[in-house]
Design a protein around this motif. Structure first.
Motif, mmCIF file in Angstrom:
data_model
loop_
_atom_site.group_PDB
_atom_site.id
_atom_site.type_symbol
_atom_site.label_atom_id
_atom_site.label_comp_id
_atom_site.label_asym_id
_atom_site.label_seq_id
_atom_site.Cartn_x
_atom_site.Cartn_y
_atom_site.Cartn_z
ATOM 1 N N ASN A 49 14.693 -24.300 -1.013
ATOM 2 C CA ASN A 49 15.503 -24.324 -2.233
ATOM 3 C C ASN A 49 16.872 -23.676 -2.040
ATOM 4 N N HIS A 50 17.088 -23.065 -0.904
ATOM 5 C CA HIS A 50 18.366 -22.424 -0.585
ATOM 6 C C HIS A 50 18.843 -22.901 0.788
ATOM 7 N N PRO A 51 19.255 -24.173 0.868
ATOM 8 C CA PRO A 51 19.627 -24.733 2.174
ATOM 9 C C PRO A 51 20.848 -24.062 2.809
ATOM 10 N N ASP A 52 21.637 -23.362 2.000
ATOM 11 C CA ASP A 52 22.817 -22.691 2.544
ATOM 12 C C ASP A 52 22.523 -21.273 3.028
ATOM 13 N N ALA A 53 21.266 -20.859 2.947
ATOM 14 C CA ALA A 53 20.893 -19.506 3.383
ATOM 15 C C ALA A 53 21.186 -19.348 4.873
ATOM 16 N N GLN A 54 21.796 -18.239 5.208
ATOM 17 C CA GLN A 54 22.171 -17.965 6.590
ATOM 18 C C GLN A 54 21.085 -17.144 7.279
ATOM 19 N N PRO A 55 20.650 -17.552 8.465
ATOM 20 C CA PRO A 55 19.567 -16.851 9.167
ATOM 21 C C PRO A 55 19.792 -15.356 9.382
ATOM 22 N N GLY A 56 20.994 -14.913 9.658
ATOM 23 C CA GLY A 56 21.231 -13.501 9.942
ATOM 24 C C GLY A 56 21.695 -12.694 8.746
ATOM 25 N N SER A 57 21.744 -13.307 7.582
ATOM 26 C CA SER A 57 22.301 -12.653 6.403
ATOM 27 C C SER A 57 21.298 -11.705 5.751
ATOM 28 N N ASP A 111 21.795 -10.325 2.870
ATOM 29 C CA ASP A 111 21.750 -10.693 1.459
ATOM 30 C C ASP A 111 20.723 -11.793 1.219
ATOM 31 N N CYS A 112 20.721 -12.804 2.074
ATOM 32 C CA CYS A 112 19.742 -13.890 1.938
ATOM 33 C C CYS A 112 18.325 -13.360 2.149
ATOM 34 N N LEU A 113 18.170 -12.489 3.127
ATOM 35 C CA LEU A 113 16.854 -11.903 3.380
ATOM 36 C C LEU A 113 16.391 -11.118 2.159
ATOM 37 N N ASP A 114 17.281 -10.317 1.594
ATOM 38 C CA ASP A 114 16.925 -9.528 0.415
ATOM 39 C C ASP A 114 16.536 -10.421 -0.758
ATOM 40 N N GLU A 115 17.289 -11.496 -0.970
ATOM 41 C CA GLU A 115 16.984 -12.425 -2.061
ATOM 42 C C GLU A 115 15.622 -13.082 -1.852
ATOM 43 N N CYS A 116 15.355 -13.491 -0.631
ATOM 44 C CA CYS A 116 14.070 -14.124 -0.302
ATOM 45 C C CYS A 116 12.924 -13.136 -0.516
ATOM 46 N N VAL A 117 13.061 -11.940 -0.003
ATOM 47 C CA VAL A 117 12.005 -10.934 -0.135
ATOM 48 C C VAL A 117 11.740 -10.639 -1.606
ATOM 49 N N LEU A 118 12.792 -10.497 -2.389
ATOM 50 C CA LEU A 118 12.623 -10.218 -3.814
ATOM 51 C C LEU A 118 11.874 -11.350 -4.509
ATOM 52 N N ALA A 119 12.295 -12.589 -4.265
ATOM 53 C CA ALA A 119 11.652 -13.736 -4.906
ATOM 54 C C ALA A 119 10.183 -13.861 -4.499
ATOM 55 N N VAL A 120 9.911 -13.722 -3.216
ATOM 56 C CA VAL A 120 8.526 -13.853 -2.732
ATOM 57 C C VAL A 120 7.673 -12.690 -3.222
ATOM 58 N N ALA A 154 6.046 -10.217 2.068
ATOM 59 C CA ALA A 154 7.240 -11.007 1.755
ATOM 60 C C ALA A 154 8.323 -10.784 2.816
ATOM 61 N N SER A 155 8.495 -9.553 3.238
ATOM 62 C CA SER A 155 9.495 -9.229 4.249
ATOM 63 C C SER A 155 9.187 -9.935 5.569
ATOM 64 N N VAL A 156 7.939 -9.872 5.984
ATOM 65 C CA VAL A 156 7.545 -10.523 7.242
ATOM 66 C C VAL A 156 7.748 -12.041 7.129
ATOM 67 N N ALA A 157 7.296 -12.613 6.021
ATOM 68 C CA ALA A 157 7.387 -14.072 5.833
ATOM 69 C C ALA A 157 8.839 -14.527 5.785
ATOM 70 N N CYS A 158 9.672 -13.821 5.059
ATOM 71 C CA CYS A 158 11.084 -14.219 4.950
ATOM 72 C C CYS A 158 11.795 -14.089 6.291
#
Length: 104
Positions: free
Chosen positions: A49-57, A59-68, A96-100
Motif C-alpha cells: 500500500n506504500h509503493p514509494d516506501a524507501q528501503p533504508g528510510s 521514517d518508512c520503517l517507523d510508519e510500518c512498525v506503527l501500523a503493524v 512488527a519491527s522484525v517484519a517491517c
C-alpha cells in the motif's frame, strides 16, 4: 589460509547445556516466532500500500512498525490468552519491527 583453522581451539566457548534453557523460555521464544510470522503479511500489505516506501528510510520503517503494531494489538485483544498477553507486553511491537525490517 582459509576461514577454518583446525589448529585453533575455542576454549573460551562453553558447552551448551540443554537444561540451561527453561521450558518457559522455549515457549516464549516459540510464541515470539509465531508473532513474527503473523506480522509478516501485515507488513507486506503495508509495503504494497506504500509503493514509494524507501528501503533504508527510518521514517518508512517507523510508519510500518506503527501500523503493524496497531493491527497486532487489535488482534491480541481479540484473541486473548497467552498470545494476547505477549502482544500486550510488547511482543507485537517487536514482531512488527522484525517484519517491517524484512519487507523494507
Amino acid at each position: 589460509m582459509g576461514f577454518f583453522n583446525s589448529e585453533k581451539k575455542f576454549t573460551h566457548l562453553k558447552p551448551t547445556n540443554p537444561e540451561s534453557v527453561s521450558r518457559e523460555e522455549l515457549r516464549e521464544f516459540d510464541l515470539n516466532n509465531q508473532l513474527t510470522k503473523l506480522a509478516l503479511p501485515l507488513a507486506q500489505v503495508w509495503r504494497d500500500n506504500h509503493p514509494d516506501a524507501q528501503p533504508g528510510s527510518e521514517d518508512c520503517l517507523d510508519e510500518c512498525v506503527l501500523a503493524v503494531a496497531i493491527e497486532m494489538a487489535i488482534a491480541g485483544e481479540a484473541v486473548g490468552g497467552p498470545m494476547g498477553a505477549l502482544i500486550a507486553a510488547g511482543g507485537g511491537i517487536t514482531a512488527a519491527s522484525v517484519a517491517c525490517r524484512r519487507v523494507l
